[in-house]
Design a protein around this motif. Structure first.
Motif, PDB file in Angstrom:
ATOM      1  N   GLU A 176       9.842 -13.878  -0.528  1.00  0.00           N
ATOM      2  CA  GLU A 176       9.421 -13.197   0.694  1.00  0.00           C
ATOM      3  C   GLU A 176       9.176 -11.736   0.399  1.00  0.00           C
ATOM      4  O   GLU A 176       9.873 -11.140  -0.416  1.00  0.00           O
ATOM      5  CB  GLU A 176      10.498 -13.273   1.782  1.00  0.00           C
ATOM      6  N   CYS A 177       8.208 -11.174   1.071  1.00  0.00           N
ATOM      7  CA  CYS A 177       7.984  -9.738   1.056  1.00  0.00           C
ATOM      8  C   CYS A 177       8.410  -9.237   2.433  1.00  0.00           C
ATOM      9  O   CYS A 177       7.693  -9.395   3.413  1.00  0.00           O
ATOM     10  CB  CYS A 177       6.518  -9.423   0.791  1.00  0.00           C
ATOM     11  N   ARG A 178       9.596  -8.663   2.496  1.00  0.00           N
ATOM     12  CA  ARG A 178      10.184  -8.252   3.767  1.00  0.00           C
ATOM     13  C   ARG A 178       9.878  -6.789   4.051  1.00  0.00           C
ATOM     14  O   ARG A 178      10.166  -5.914   3.249  1.00  0.00           O
ATOM     15  CB  ARG A 178      11.691  -8.463   3.748  1.00  0.00           C
ATOM     16  N   HIS A 179       9.298  -6.549   5.233  1.00  0.00           N
ATOM     17  CA  HIS A 179       8.987  -5.182   5.655  1.00  0.00           C
ATOM     18  C   HIS A 179      10.273  -4.516   6.129  1.00  0.00           C
ATOM     19  O   HIS A 179      11.021  -5.081   6.912  1.00  0.00           O
ATOM     20  CB  HIS A 179       7.956  -5.210   6.785  1.00  0.00           C
ATOM     21  N   THR A 180      10.511  -3.325   5.645  1.00  0.00           N
ATOM     22  CA  THR A 180      11.734  -2.596   6.007  1.00  0.00           C
ATOM     23  C   THR A 180      11.422  -1.543   7.056  1.00  0.00           C
ATOM     24  O   THR A 180      10.259  -1.260   7.346  1.00  0.00           O
ATOM     25  CB  THR A 180      12.348  -1.907   4.782  1.00  0.00           C
ATOM     26  N   GLY A 181      12.457  -0.936   7.577  1.00  0.00           N
ATOM     27  CA  GLY A 181      12.300   0.112   8.575  1.00  0.00           C
ATOM     28  C   GLY A 181      11.724   1.399   8.022  1.00  0.00           C
ATOM     29  O   GLY A 181      11.275   2.249   8.777  1.00  0.00           O
ATOM     30  N   VAL A 182      11.727   1.563   6.715  1.00  0.00           N
ATOM     31  CA  VAL A 182      11.189   2.792   6.115  1.00  0.00           C
ATOM     32  C   VAL A 182       9.753   2.611   5.632  1.00  0.00           C
ATOM     33  O   VAL A 182       9.220   3.469   4.949  1.00  0.00           O
ATOM     34  CB  VAL A 182      12.086   3.292   4.955  1.00  0.00           C
ATOM     35  N   GLY A 183       9.138   1.492   5.960  1.00  0.00           N
ATOM     36  CA  GLY A 183       7.728   1.297   5.668  1.00  0.00           C
ATOM     37  C   GLY A 183       7.382   0.744   4.302  1.00  0.00           C
ATOM     38  O   GLY A 183       6.252   0.887   3.844  1.00  0.00           O
ATOM     39  N   VAL A 184       8.327   0.139   3.628  1.00  0.00           N
ATOM     40  CA  VAL A 184       8.045  -0.489   2.343  1.00  0.00           C
ATOM     41  C   VAL A 184       8.322  -1.981   2.438  1.00  0.00           C
ATOM     42  O   VAL A 184       8.943  -2.449   3.391  1.00  0.00           O
ATOM     43  CB  VAL A 184       8.872   0.124   1.190  1.00  0.00           C
ATOM     44  N   TYR A 185       7.856  -2.711   1.451  1.00  0.00           N
ATOM     45  CA  TYR A 185       8.071  -4.159   1.390  1.00  0.00           C
ATOM     46  C   TYR A 185       8.976  -4.461   0.212  1.00  0.00           C
ATOM     47  O   TYR A 185       8.675  -4.099  -0.920  1.00  0.00           O
ATOM     48  CB  TYR A 185       6.736  -4.893   1.235  1.00  0.00           C
ATOM     49  N   GLU A 186      10.097  -5.125   0.494  1.00  0.00           N
ATOM     50  CA  GLU A 186      11.036  -5.513  -0.542  1.00  0.00           C
ATOM     51  C   GLU A 186      10.742  -6.937  -0.966  1.00  0.00           C
ATOM     52  O   GLU A 186      10.455  -7.788  -0.133  1.00  0.00           O
ATOM     53  CB  GLU A 186      12.477  -5.451  -0.019  1.00  0.00           C
ATOM     54  N   LEU A 187      10.824  -7.186  -2.263  1.00  0.00           N
ATOM     55  CA  LEU A 187      10.601  -8.525  -2.795  1.00  0.00           C
ATOM     56  C   LEU A 187      11.930  -9.276  -2.871  1.00  0.00           C
ATOM     57  O   LEU A 187      12.856  -8.841  -3.547  1.00  0.00           O
ATOM     58  CB  LEU A 187       9.953  -8.455  -4.178  1.00  0.00           C
TER      59      LEU A 187
END
Length: 74
Positions: A59-70
């Motif tokens: 999953e590429c999860r969108h975070t609250g700081v505007g980045v996508y975590e793998l």
């Protein structure tokens, strides 16, 4: 009625026994983050060295700081 109850209990037990290993697998953060969803997907393909191949659980999860975590299943 006793045979029905025994069969139902046995069937339910088999269902739980076969579902347990899949439930034990969990998600983990890979430590990689990307500025966009497309970059995250490309980063995953580069990580598994399988460009355009089959998608394994990730999953590429969108975070609250505007980045996508793998995230991957491990």
């Amino acid at each position: 009625m006793k045979k029905f109850a025994t069969g139902a209990l046995l069937g339910f037990g088999m269902l739980v026994a076969t579902a347990t290993p899949a439930a034990a697998v969990g998600w983990y953060y890979t430590g990689y983050w990307y500025p966009s969803a497309a970059a995250c997907e490309q980063g995953y393909q580069d990580l598994v060295n399988n460009p355009g191949g089959a998608d394994l659980p990730h999953e590429c999860r969108h975070t609250g700081v505007g980045v996508y975590e793998l995230w991957r299943v491990g």
